[in-house]
Design a protein around this motif. Structure first.
Motif, PDB file in Angstrom:
ATOM      1  N   MET A 182     -10.557  10.735  -9.491  1.00 56.12           N
ATOM      2  CA  MET A 182      -8.470  10.063  -8.419  1.00 56.12           C
ATOM      3  C   MET A 182      -8.909  10.815  -6.758  1.00 56.12           C
ATOM      4  SD  MET A 182      -6.429  11.228 -11.741  1.00 56.12           S
ATOM      5  CE  MET A 182      -5.004  10.837 -10.567  1.00 56.12           C
ATOM      6  N   ILE A 183      -9.305  11.630  -7.116  1.00 52.65           N
ATOM      7  CA  ILE A 183     -10.018  12.553  -5.601  1.00 52.65           C
ATOM      8  C   ILE A 183     -10.383  12.102  -4.829  1.00 52.65           C
ATOM      9  CG2 ILE A 183     -10.935  14.533  -4.568  1.00 52.65           C
ATOM     10  CD1 ILE A 183      -9.630  16.215  -6.767  1.00 52.65           C
ATOM     11  N   ILE A 184     -11.482  11.779  -5.472  1.00 57.17           N
ATOM     12  CA  ILE A 184     -12.814  10.574  -4.727  1.00 57.17           C
ATOM     13  C   ILE A 184     -12.034   8.914  -4.120  1.00 57.17           C
ATOM     14  CG2 ILE A 184     -14.700   9.764  -4.416  1.00 57.17           C
ATOM     15  CD1 ILE A 184     -16.231  11.045  -6.347  1.00 57.17           C
ATOM     16  N   SER A 185     -11.329   8.901  -4.711  1.00 52.19           N
ATOM     17  CA  SER A 185     -10.145   7.706  -4.494  1.00 52.19           C
ATOM     18  C   SER A 185      -9.427   7.405  -3.304  1.00 52.19           C
ATOM     19  CB  SER A 185      -9.542   7.188  -5.445  1.00 52.19           C
ATOM     20  OG  SER A 185      -8.897   7.729  -5.810  1.00 52.19           O
ATOM     21  N   VAL A 186      -8.661   8.695  -2.985  1.00 48.90           N
ATOM     22  CA  VAL A 186      -7.744   9.436  -1.907  1.00 48.90           C
ATOM     23  C   VAL A 186      -8.715   8.974  -0.528  1.00 48.90           C
ATOM     24  CG1 VAL A 186      -6.848  11.193  -0.519  1.00 48.90           C
ATOM     25  CG2 VAL A 186      -7.369  11.255  -2.932  1.00 48.90           C
ATOM     26  N   LEU A 187     -10.042   8.588  -0.340  1.00 50.86           N
ATOM     27  CA  LEU A 187     -10.957   7.999   0.622  1.00 50.86           C
ATOM     28  C   LEU A 187     -11.069   6.365   0.485  1.00 50.86           C
ATOM     29  CD1 LEU A 187     -14.610   9.895  -0.690  1.00 50.86           C
ATOM     30  CD2 LEU A 187     -12.211  10.605   1.137  1.00 50.86           C
ATOM     31  N   LEU A 188     -10.332   5.873  -0.033  1.00 52.93           N
ATOM     32  CA  LEU A 188     -10.287   4.825   0.547  1.00 52.93           C
ATOM     33  C   LEU A 188      -9.065   4.401   1.211  1.00 52.93           C
ATOM     34  CD1 LEU A 188      -9.721   3.328  -3.450  1.00 52.93           C
ATOM     35  CD2 LEU A 188     -11.831   3.367  -1.641  1.00 52.93           C
ATOM     36  N   MET A 204       0.756  -1.649   0.028  1.00 48.20           N
ATOM     37  CA  MET A 204      -0.023  -0.154  -0.287  1.00 48.20           C
ATOM     38  C   MET A 204       0.737   1.094  -0.675  1.00 48.20           C
ATOM     39  SD  MET A 204      -3.321   0.712   2.525  1.00 48.20           S
ATOM     40  CE  MET A 204      -3.055   2.418   2.966  1.00 48.20           C
ATOM     41  N   GLY A 205       1.999   1.137   0.946  1.00 49.15           N
ATOM     42  CA  GLY A 205       3.138   1.663   0.308  1.00 49.15           C
ATOM     43  C   GLY A 205       3.047   2.602  -0.393  1.00 49.15           C
ATOM     44  N   LEU A 206       4.031   1.513  -1.178  1.00 49.48           N
ATOM     45  CA  LEU A 206       4.416   1.703  -2.736  1.00 49.48           C
ATOM     46  C   LEU A 206       3.001   1.767  -3.166  1.00 49.48           C
ATOM     47  CD1 LEU A 206       6.360   0.505  -4.609  1.00 49.48           C
ATOM     48  CD2 LEU A 206       5.339  -0.901  -5.344  1.00 49.48           C
ATOM     49  N   LEU A 207       1.882   2.056  -4.522  1.00 48.28           N
ATOM     50  CA  LEU A 207       1.292   2.502  -4.138  1.00 48.28           C
ATOM     51  C   LEU A 207       0.622   3.717  -3.989  1.00 48.28           C
ATOM     52  CD1 LEU A 207      -0.701   2.502  -6.597  1.00 48.28           C
ATOM     53  CD2 LEU A 207      -2.831   1.465  -4.675  1.00 48.28           C
ATOM     54  N   ALA A 208       0.878   4.159  -3.035  1.00 45.99           N
ATOM     55  CA  ALA A 208       0.104   5.241  -2.230  1.00 45.99           C
ATOM     56  C   ALA A 208       1.745   6.470  -2.384  1.00 45.99           C
ATOM     57  CB  ALA A 208       0.284   5.485  -0.734  1.00 45.99           C
ATOM     58  N   GLY A 209       3.013   5.680  -1.933  1.00 44.03           N
ATOM     59  CA  GLY A 209       3.410   6.731  -3.262  1.00 44.03           C
ATOM     60  C   GLY A 209       4.078   7.290  -4.731  1.00 44.03           C
ATOM     61  N   THR A 212       1.393   7.728  -6.513  1.00 37.87           N
ATOM     62  CA  THR A 212       0.751   8.610  -7.011  1.00 37.87           C
ATOM     63  C   THR A 212       0.807   9.495  -6.377  1.00 37.87           C
ATOM     64  OG1 THR A 212      -1.107   6.313  -5.991  1.00 37.87           O
ATOM     65  CG2 THR A 212      -2.284   8.705  -6.498  1.00 37.87           C
ATOM     66  N   VAL A 213       1.386   9.817  -5.145  1.00 38.93           N
ATOM     67  CA  VAL A 213       1.776  10.981  -4.754  1.00 38.93           C
ATOM     68  C   VAL A 213       2.372  11.825  -5.666  1.00 38.93           C
ATOM     69  CG1 VAL A 213       2.872  12.166  -2.737  1.00 38.93           C
ATOM     70  CG2 VAL A 213       0.659  10.703  -2.400  1.00 38.93           C
ATOM     71  N   LEU A 214       3.985  10.818  -5.313  1.00 37.65           N
ATOM     72  CA  LEU A 214       4.234  11.320  -6.932  1.00 37.65           C
ATOM     73  C   LEU A 214       4.442  11.676  -8.155  1.00 37.65           C
ATOM     74  CD1 LEU A 214       7.945  11.461  -7.632  1.00 37.65           C
ATOM     75  CD2 LEU A 214       7.445   9.149  -8.627  1.00 37.65           C
ATOM     76  N   ILE A 254       5.375  15.525 -11.560  1.00 37.91           N
ATOM     77  CA  ILE A 254       4.906  15.362 -12.439  1.00 37.91           C
ATOM     78  C   ILE A 254       3.787  16.180 -12.976  1.00 37.91           C
ATOM     79  CG2 ILE A 254       4.607  14.269 -14.160  1.00 37.91           C
ATOM     80  CD1 ILE A 254       6.213  11.780 -12.821  1.00 37.91           C
ATOM     81  N   TRP A 255       3.168  15.825 -12.378  1.00 36.56           N
ATOM     82  CA  TRP A 255       1.384  16.814 -13.185  1.00 36.56           C
ATOM     83  C   TRP A 255       1.976  18.689 -13.289  1.00 36.56           C
ATOM     84  CZ3 TRP A 255      -0.840  20.624  -9.948  1.00 36.56           C
ATOM     85  CH2 TRP A 255      -2.333  20.472 -10.559  1.00 36.56           C
ATOM     86  N   GLY A 256       2.855  18.655 -11.710  1.00 34.87           N
ATOM     87  CA  GLY A 256       3.273  20.186 -11.324  1.00 34.87           C
ATOM     88  C   GLY A 256       3.948  21.136 -12.083  1.00 34.87           C
ATOM     89  N   THR A 257       4.600  19.550 -12.296  1.00 36.30           N
ATOM     90  CA  THR A 257       5.955  20.094 -13.932  1.00 36.30           C
ATOM     91  C   THR A 257       5.402  20.687 -15.266  1.00 36.30           C
ATOM     92  OG1 THR A 257       7.388  19.056 -12.892  1.00 36.30           O
ATOM     93  CG2 THR A 257       8.690  19.758 -15.035  1.00 36.30           C
ATOM     94  N   CYS A 258       4.059  19.861 -15.985  1.00 35.17           N
ATOM     95  CA  CYS A 258       3.293  19.728 -16.486  1.00 35.17           C
ATOM     96  C   CYS A 258       2.644  20.735 -16.751  1.00 35.17           C
ATOM     97  CB  CYS A 258       2.571  18.834 -16.664  1.00 35.17           C
ATOM     98  SG  CYS A 258       3.486  17.251 -17.449  1.00 35.17           S
ATOM     99  N   VAL A 259       2.183  21.339 -15.784  1.00 41.19           N
ATOM    100  CA  VAL A 259       1.533  22.454 -15.491  1.00 41.19           C
ATOM    101  C   VAL A 259       2.523  24.379 -15.543  1.00 41.19           C
ATOM    102  CG1 VAL A 259       0.234  23.773 -13.854  1.00 41.19           C
ATOM    103  CG2 VAL A 259      -0.508  22.023 -14.248  1.00 41.19           C
ATOM    104  N   ILE A 260       3.509  23.783 -15.175  1.00 47.18           N
ATOM    105  CA  ILE A 260       4.676  24.759 -14.836  1.00 47.18           C
ATOM    106  C   ILE A 260       5.415  25.230 -16.174  1.00 47.18           C
ATOM    107  CG2 ILE A 260       6.953  25.753 -14.348  1.00 47.18           C
ATOM    108  CD1 ILE A 260       6.156  25.136 -11.386  1.00 47.18           C
ATOM    109  N   VAL A 261       5.721  23.882 -17.126  1.00 50.96           N
ATOM    110  CA  VAL A 261       6.658  24.364 -18.794  1.00 50.96           C
ATOM    111  C   VAL A 261       4.771  24.891 -19.252  1.00 50.96           C
ATOM    112  CG1 VAL A 261       7.524  22.192 -19.964  1.00 50.96           C
ATOM    113  CG2 VAL A 261       8.169  23.055 -17.980  1.00 50.96           C
TER     114      VAL A 261
END
Length: 103
Positions: A61-67, A1-6, A8-10, A15-22
């Motif tokens: 994806m936001i709702i899936s964080v509830l899991l 579970m830690g690998l999956l959460a890690g 996803t957070v990464l 990556i998403w933040g870099t795409c938004v900035i660039v």
């Protein structure tokens, strides 16, 4: 579970933040003008715009964080008997969310 959460957070932060900035462009009426970036670091005048389907996927994806919260609830309450029930509920909810993502 830690690998999956890690992972996803990464993906959702670095990556998403870099795409938004660039990929940011000037915003006119909340719509990005392609290849026009005159407002370098403006928080309100530049950004990205997405289509409606991307917004739907982001909500799922936001709702899936509830899991993760469902799985952590027995841990917070120090309940050893509730762990199996929490895992079962999280499994059912995750399968429903997966099906909703596909459809």
């Amino acid at each position: 579970m830690g690998l999956l959460a890690g992972s996803t957070v990464l993906l959702l932060t670095i990556i998403w933040g870099t795409c938004v900035i660039v990929g940011k462009c000037d915003l006119v009426n909340s719509v990005a003008l392609d290849s026009v970036d005159t407002r370098r670091y403006s928080l309100t005048g530049s950004g990205v715009s997405t289509d409606i389907w991307t917004s739907y996927a982001a909500r799922i994806m936001i709702i899936s964080v509830l899991l993760f919260l469902i799985l952590q609830l027995p841990q917070l309450l120090h309940s050893s008997s509730g762990r199996h029930l929490a895992v079962l509920i999280a499994l059912i909810v995750s399968l429903l969310l997966l099906a909703s993502y596909y459809f």
